[in-house]
Design a protein around this motif. Structure first.
Motif, PDB file in Angstrom:
ATOM      1  N   PHE A 105     -13.076  14.856  10.085  1.00 42.88           N
ATOM      2  CA  PHE A 105     -14.119  15.679  10.707  1.00 42.88           C
ATOM      3  C   PHE A 105     -13.611  17.081  11.038  1.00 42.88           C
ATOM      4  O   PHE A 105     -14.243  18.079  10.710  1.00 42.88           O
ATOM      5  CB  PHE A 105     -14.621  14.986  11.982  1.00 42.88           C
ATOM      6  CG  PHE A 105     -15.341  15.896  12.929  1.00 42.88           C
ATOM      7  CD1 PHE A 105     -16.476  16.593  12.524  1.00 42.88           C
ATOM      8  CD2 PHE A 105     -14.887  16.080  14.237  1.00 42.88           C
ATOM      9  CE1 PHE A 105     -17.137  17.451  13.403  1.00 42.88           C
ATOM     10  CE2 PHE A 105     -15.537  16.929  15.108  1.00 42.88           C
ATOM     11  CZ  PHE A 105     -16.670  17.617  14.703  1.00 42.88           C
ATOM     12  N   LEU A 106     -12.443  17.146  11.667  1.00 40.21           N
ATOM     13  CA  LEU A 106     -11.932  18.424  12.169  1.00 40.21           C
ATOM     14  C   LEU A 106     -11.436  19.347  11.063  1.00 40.21           C
ATOM     15  O   LEU A 106     -11.532  20.563  11.170  1.00 40.21           O
ATOM     16  CB  LEU A 106     -10.780  18.161  13.146  1.00 40.21           C
ATOM     17  CG  LEU A 106     -11.115  17.374  14.403  1.00 40.21           C
ATOM     18  CD1 LEU A 106      -9.830  16.895  15.082  1.00 40.21           C
ATOM     19  CD2 LEU A 106     -11.933  18.231  15.373  1.00 40.21           C
ATOM     20  N   GLU A 107     -10.880  18.758  10.005  1.00 40.03           N
ATOM     21  CA  GLU A 107     -10.278  19.520   8.911  1.00 40.03           C
ATOM     22  C   GLU A 107     -10.843  19.033   7.569  1.00 40.03           C
ATOM     23  O   GLU A 107     -10.106  18.561   6.695  1.00 40.03           O
ATOM     24  CB  GLU A 107      -8.747  19.348   8.943  1.00 40.03           C
ATOM     25  CG  GLU A 107      -8.010  20.292   8.034  1.00 40.03           C
ATOM     26  CD  GLU A 107      -6.541  19.912   7.859  1.00 40.03           C
ATOM     27  OE1 GLU A 107      -5.774  20.773   7.414  1.00 40.03           O
ATOM     28  OE2 GLU A 107      -6.171  18.746   8.135  1.00 40.03           O
ATOM     29  N   VAL A 192     -13.607   8.665  17.826  1.00 41.03           N
ATOM     30  CA  VAL A 192     -13.730   9.692  16.785  1.00 41.03           C
ATOM     31  C   VAL A 192     -15.201   9.899  16.432  1.00 41.03           C
ATOM     32  O   VAL A 192     -15.643  11.035  16.206  1.00 41.03           O
ATOM     33  CB  VAL A 192     -12.925   9.305  15.537  1.00 41.03           C
ATOM     34  CG1 VAL A 192     -12.998  10.416  14.496  1.00 41.03           C
ATOM     35  CG2 VAL A 192     -11.477   9.003  15.900  1.00 41.03           C
ATOM     36  N   ALA A 193     -15.970   8.814  16.366  1.00 40.63           N
ATOM     37  CA  ALA A 193     -17.405   8.939  16.098  1.00 40.63           C
ATOM     38  C   ALA A 193     -18.078   9.808  17.169  1.00 40.63           C
ATOM     39  O   ALA A 193     -18.919  10.663  16.856  1.00 40.63           O
ATOM     40  CB  ALA A 193     -18.045   7.556  16.048  1.00 40.63           C
ATOM     41  N   GLN A 198     -20.432  15.116  19.137  1.00 34.92           N
ATOM     42  CA  GLN A 198     -20.400  16.177  20.150  1.00 34.92           C
ATOM     43  C   GLN A 198     -20.108  17.539  19.541  1.00 34.92           C
ATOM     44  O   GLN A 198     -20.647  18.553  19.976  1.00 34.92           O
ATOM     45  CB  GLN A 198     -19.333  15.842  21.196  1.00 34.92           C
ATOM     46  CG  GLN A 198     -19.637  14.612  22.022  1.00 34.92           C
ATOM     47  CD  GLN A 198     -18.439  14.140  22.825  1.00 34.92           C
ATOM     48  OE1 GLN A 198     -17.354  14.736  22.756  1.00 34.92           O
ATOM     49  NE2 GLN A 198     -18.608  13.058  23.561  1.00 34.92           N
ATOM     50  N   GLY A 199     -19.238  17.589  18.535  1.00 30.00           N
ATOM     51  CA  GLY A 199     -18.857  18.852  17.917  1.00 30.00           C
ATOM     52  C   GLY A 199     -17.691  19.513  18.624  1.00 30.00           C
ATOM     53  O   GLY A 199     -17.418  19.246  19.801  1.00 30.00           O
ATOM     54  N   VAL A 200     -16.994  20.381  17.895  1.00 29.56           N
ATOM     55  CA  VAL A 200     -15.839  21.108  18.438  1.00 29.56           C
ATOM     56  C   VAL A 200     -15.826  22.521  17.853  1.00 29.56           C
ATOM     57  O   VAL A 200     -16.386  22.769  16.777  1.00 29.56           O
ATOM     58  CB  VAL A 200     -14.500  20.407  18.083  1.00 29.56           C
ATOM     59  CG1 VAL A 200     -14.416  19.028  18.697  1.00 29.56           C
ATOM     60  CG2 VAL A 200     -14.320  20.326  16.578  1.00 29.56           C
ATOM     61  N   PRO A 201     -15.150  23.462  18.516  1.00 25.22           N
ATOM     62  CA  PRO A 201     -14.984  24.801  17.935  1.00 25.22           C
ATOM     63  C   PRO A 201     -14.056  24.736  16.716  1.00 25.22           C
ATOM     64  O   PRO A 201     -13.090  23.968  16.689  1.00 25.22           O
ATOM     65  CB  PRO A 201     -14.349  25.617  19.072  1.00 25.22           C
ATOM     66  CG  PRO A 201     -14.590  24.830  20.312  1.00 25.22           C
ATOM     67  CD  PRO A 201     -14.616  23.396  19.896  1.00 25.22           C
ATOM     68  N   VAL A 202     -14.351  25.544  15.716  1.00 23.68           N
ATOM     69  CA  VAL A 202     -13.564  25.573  14.480  1.00 23.68           C
ATOM     70  C   VAL A 202     -12.428  26.578  14.629  1.00 23.68           C
ATOM     71  O   VAL A 202     -12.658  27.730  15.007  1.00 23.68           O
ATOM     72  CB  VAL A 202     -14.448  25.960  13.277  1.00 23.68           C
ATOM     73  CG1 VAL A 202     -13.625  26.034  12.000  1.00 23.68           C
ATOM     74  CG2 VAL A 202     -15.582  24.955  13.119  1.00 23.68           C
ATOM     75  N   PRO A 203     -11.169  26.190  14.337  1.00 25.67           N
ATOM     76  CA  PRO A 203     -10.049  27.129  14.437  1.00 25.67           C
ATOM     77  C   PRO A 203      -9.965  28.047  13.219  1.00 25.67           C
ATOM     78  O   PRO A 203     -10.685  27.883  12.225  1.00 25.67           O
ATOM     79  CB  PRO A 203      -8.826  26.214  14.523  1.00 25.67           C
ATOM     80  CG  PRO A 203      -9.241  24.975  13.816  1.00 25.67           C
ATOM     81  CD  PRO A 203     -10.716  24.826  14.033  1.00 25.67           C
ATOM     82  N   ALA A 248     -20.439  20.321  14.314  1.00 28.37           N
ATOM     83  CA  ALA A 248     -20.625  18.887  14.547  1.00 28.37           C
ATOM     84  C   ALA A 248     -21.003  18.225  13.235  1.00 28.37           C
ATOM     85  O   ALA A 248     -21.520  18.876  12.316  1.00 28.37           O
ATOM     86  CB  ALA A 248     -21.699  18.643  15.601  1.00 28.37           C
ATOM     87  N   ASN A 249     -20.758  16.930  13.133  1.00 28.19           N
ATOM     88  CA  ASN A 249     -21.114  16.169  11.931  1.00 28.19           C
ATOM     89  C   ASN A 249     -21.608  14.793  12.366  1.00 28.19           C
ATOM     90  O   ASN A 249     -20.907  13.788  12.216  1.00 28.19           O
ATOM     91  CB  ASN A 249     -19.908  16.057  10.997  1.00 28.19           C
ATOM     92  CG  ASN A 249     -20.262  15.493   9.635  1.00 28.19           C
ATOM     93  OD1 ASN A 249     -21.338  14.940   9.445  1.00 28.19           O
ATOM     94  ND2 ASN A 249     -19.348  15.619   8.686  1.00 28.19           N
TER      95      ASN A 249
END
Length: 610
Positions: A105-107, A192-193, A198-203, A248-249
């Protein structure tokens, strides 16, 4: 505002006009033509590193230390997810699964559950290094002639359904958890689900690659069978998330919840498999539920070599793990330490060793179930000594060839270790960036939230080649975890991401630490080299001459000049020098070992230990 203050606040031209005499007009006072000035050099091209009070000056941060557990990944939140899993009583494998799921999800630019996974780990109960091959085969309905019909100049396309193999990652999670998991399966995946929803900021680095990958898909849309699902997941508002914006996904979160509740069968023989088969049938692909259900992770015995007293492990074909061993075996024939750190002589011998090793890689490496690779011979010291004699210490070899042996992208890598002494070296990839460009849906307007790998691009199409395409066959794989031991005890779970950079990078880490005495963070932050232009396992011919040797900016100018004199064609830094993570076990005099963890300054990642 006082007049003096007001004038200083105006643009220069306005201030000058205000200073004219009262009886002068603007047309009477023609200012002199401005001098043309060269554009200023961007600061990042002239500003060097800050000064550290101790350690090497080029290092960005210290190795982090802990005694209970450690994790090093390409994203800070994934590292935190691993540490939190360990603190909840999870094993290093539980933490690895949580990290890998989170990174999908994050990368998404480097990995995801549409790809394959490989692992080596130290099993403290057995007191040995074990490994698994989690790569999936090609669809059984896709024949060689059909695959060839999609090829251009004998090479398979980079994108589209013809490049899709069975994703091996979820079964790898399940198989590893069955052997080494401590927490309940769903307790590893449900956090993780929630993160996906919730979503996170993208680096910064991931934002850069996300935008670039999506642009590449649009440029290649004529060979990709379907586009809306990809755009819906990764560019829902018409563009990708920028640095610091929330991504978010929830579709991936829904898929992970199905896997958390239903185990591996939810993916390979349940609702997800049904959705995948239906999707490929609609778009004209070949993957079926039967292909998915037949897949199983293979537990394998890693291959080993010894480099100056350090046991270095790798996974055999269909991976390129043997290339790391061959590169080190050849380098061991020379006194790299005496040549000097970052010297032209040292880099020259390492790069020539790479060229020799990669010719064997192109000739021999393939799915061992379909062709036999002479691993023992290629991994031997005698063969390395024979190959080393081909290297001219003062001049680059004009051409290199594979040896005569008896009758052969983008990725995420992470390390994690627990309080029991288990150390996990895990690598996972969709291959070329985000993968093939295809995201499946369930037929009811909801996507599955992940992209399929394009690892099938790595098959050859030439008759007689060990890596030639065949239904149900695993392609040559670039992704390789690394592991090293000292005196029969685990030393490092380490790896370097990035296609053909991986064996080159792994060898540089070992050489930096063994020959030059660097610590884990120093070994990763030092400037790297990468050679391009070797023959490829796809059948692609070697580049003319000696190819191109790319060096990072920090390599000394005198080294670059000498390499040019030796005949190397040097390339500029291109961002292709990999992404490194490492967890090292240090044996201390009091008998208590500790973990030192290092992360990659070229990525967005973070290393933590506690």
């Amino acid at each position: 505002m006082r007049r003096r203050t007001f004038l200083t606040a105006l643009p220069a031209g306005a201030a000058l006009a205000g200073a004219l005499p009262a009886n002068a007009s603007a047309t009477q006072a023609t200012p002199p033509a401005p001098r043309s000035r060269p554009a200023p050099t961007p600061p990042d091209q002239v500003v060097g590193m800050g000064d550290r009070i101790t350690g090497a000056k080029y290092v960005g941060r210290s190795t982090v230390w802990g005694q209970h557990g450690a994790a090093a990944t390409a994203h800070p939140i994934a590292t935190l997810m691993g540490i939190e899993t360990l603190k909840r009583g999870g094993s290093a494998i539980d933490a690895a699964i949580a990290i890998n799921a989170a990174l999908g999800f994050l990368e998404p630019t480097g990995n995801g559950i549409g790809g394959d996974a490989f692992c080596m780990l130290w099993d403290p109960k057995q007191g040995k290094v074990v490994g698994f091959n989690g790569s999936g085969p090609s669809p059984r309905l896709l024949g060689l002639e059909t695959a060839r019909s999609r090829a251009k100049d004998g090479l398979l396309p980079r994108y589209g359904a013809v490049t899709v193999n069975v994703p091996g990652t979820v079964d790898a999670w399940w198989s590893a958890h069955q052997k080494y998991g401590k927490l309940p399966w769903k307790d590893v995946l449900l956090p993780v689900a929630e993160l996906c929803e919730q979503g996170v900021p993208v680096p910064q680095v991931i934002a850069f690659y996300l935008e670039r990958n999506m642009a590449v898909f649009e440029r290649n849309r004529d060979v990709i069978e379907e586009h809306d699902n990809r755009r819906k997941v990764y560019a829902p508002n018409g563009e990708t998330a920028k640095t610091g914006q929330i991504f978010a996904n929830p579709d991936l979160g829904r898929t992970l919840r199905l896997i958390a509740e239903g185990g591996r069968d939810a993916f390979y023989n349940g609702p997800i498999a049904d959705a995948i088969e239906g999707y490929f049938r609609r778009i004209g692909g070949w993957m079926t539920k039967a292909d998915l259900n037949a897949h199983q992770t293979e537990w394998v015995e890693p291959i080993r070599t010894n480099y100056r007293g350090v046991d270095v492990y790798g996974l055999g074909p269909n991976t390129q793990g043997l290339s790391t061993n061959q590169l080190l075996n050849i380098c061991e024939q020379f006194d790299l330490k005496a040549m000097g750190f970052q010297s032209a002589a040292s880099i020259h011998h390492q790069a020539e060793a790479k060229r020799l090793a990669f010719e064997d890689r192109a000739k021999w490496f393939a799915d061992s179930r379909f062709s036999e690779t002479p691993v023992a011979y290629l991994n031997s010291k005698a063969y390395a000594a024979e190959r080393a004699r081909l290297i001219n210490p003062n001049r680059v070899m004009d051409r290199v060839f594979p040896g005569d042996a008896p009758t052969q992208g983008d990725t995420t890598y992470f390390s994690v270790a627990d309080s029991d002494g288990m150390m996990v070296s895990w690598i996972q990839s969709n291959y070329r960036g985000m993968g093939c460009g295809l995201v499946a849906d369930d037929g009811h307007g909801r996507t599955l939230g992940f992209m399929f790998q394009n690892r099938g691009e790595m098959f050859a199409t030439t008759d007689g080649h060990p890596n030639i395409y065949a239904p149900g066959k695993r392609p040559f794989h670039t992704i390789i975890p690394g592991f090293a031991c000292k005196d029969g005890k685990p030393w490092m779970a380490y790896g370097v991401m990035g296609g053909g950079m991986q064996p080159q990078g792994q060898a540089q880490i070992i050489i930096n630490m063994v020959d030059y005495g660097l610590d884990p963070q120093e070994a990763g932050d030092t400037p790297r080299w990468q050679h391009y232009g070797s023959t490829e396992p796809t059948g692609e011919a070697a580049a003319a001459g000696s190819g191109k040797l790319h060096l990072e900016s920090g390599v000394p100018a005198v080294t670059k000049a000498r390499l040019t004199e030796m005949g190397w064609s040097l390339g500029e830094p291109d961002g292709g020098f990999g992404g490194y993570q490492n967890v090292m076990m240090q044996q201390n005099p009091d008998g208590r070992w500790t973990y030192g963890a290092a992360s990659e300054m070229r990525k967005d990642g973070l290393a933590l230990a506690y």
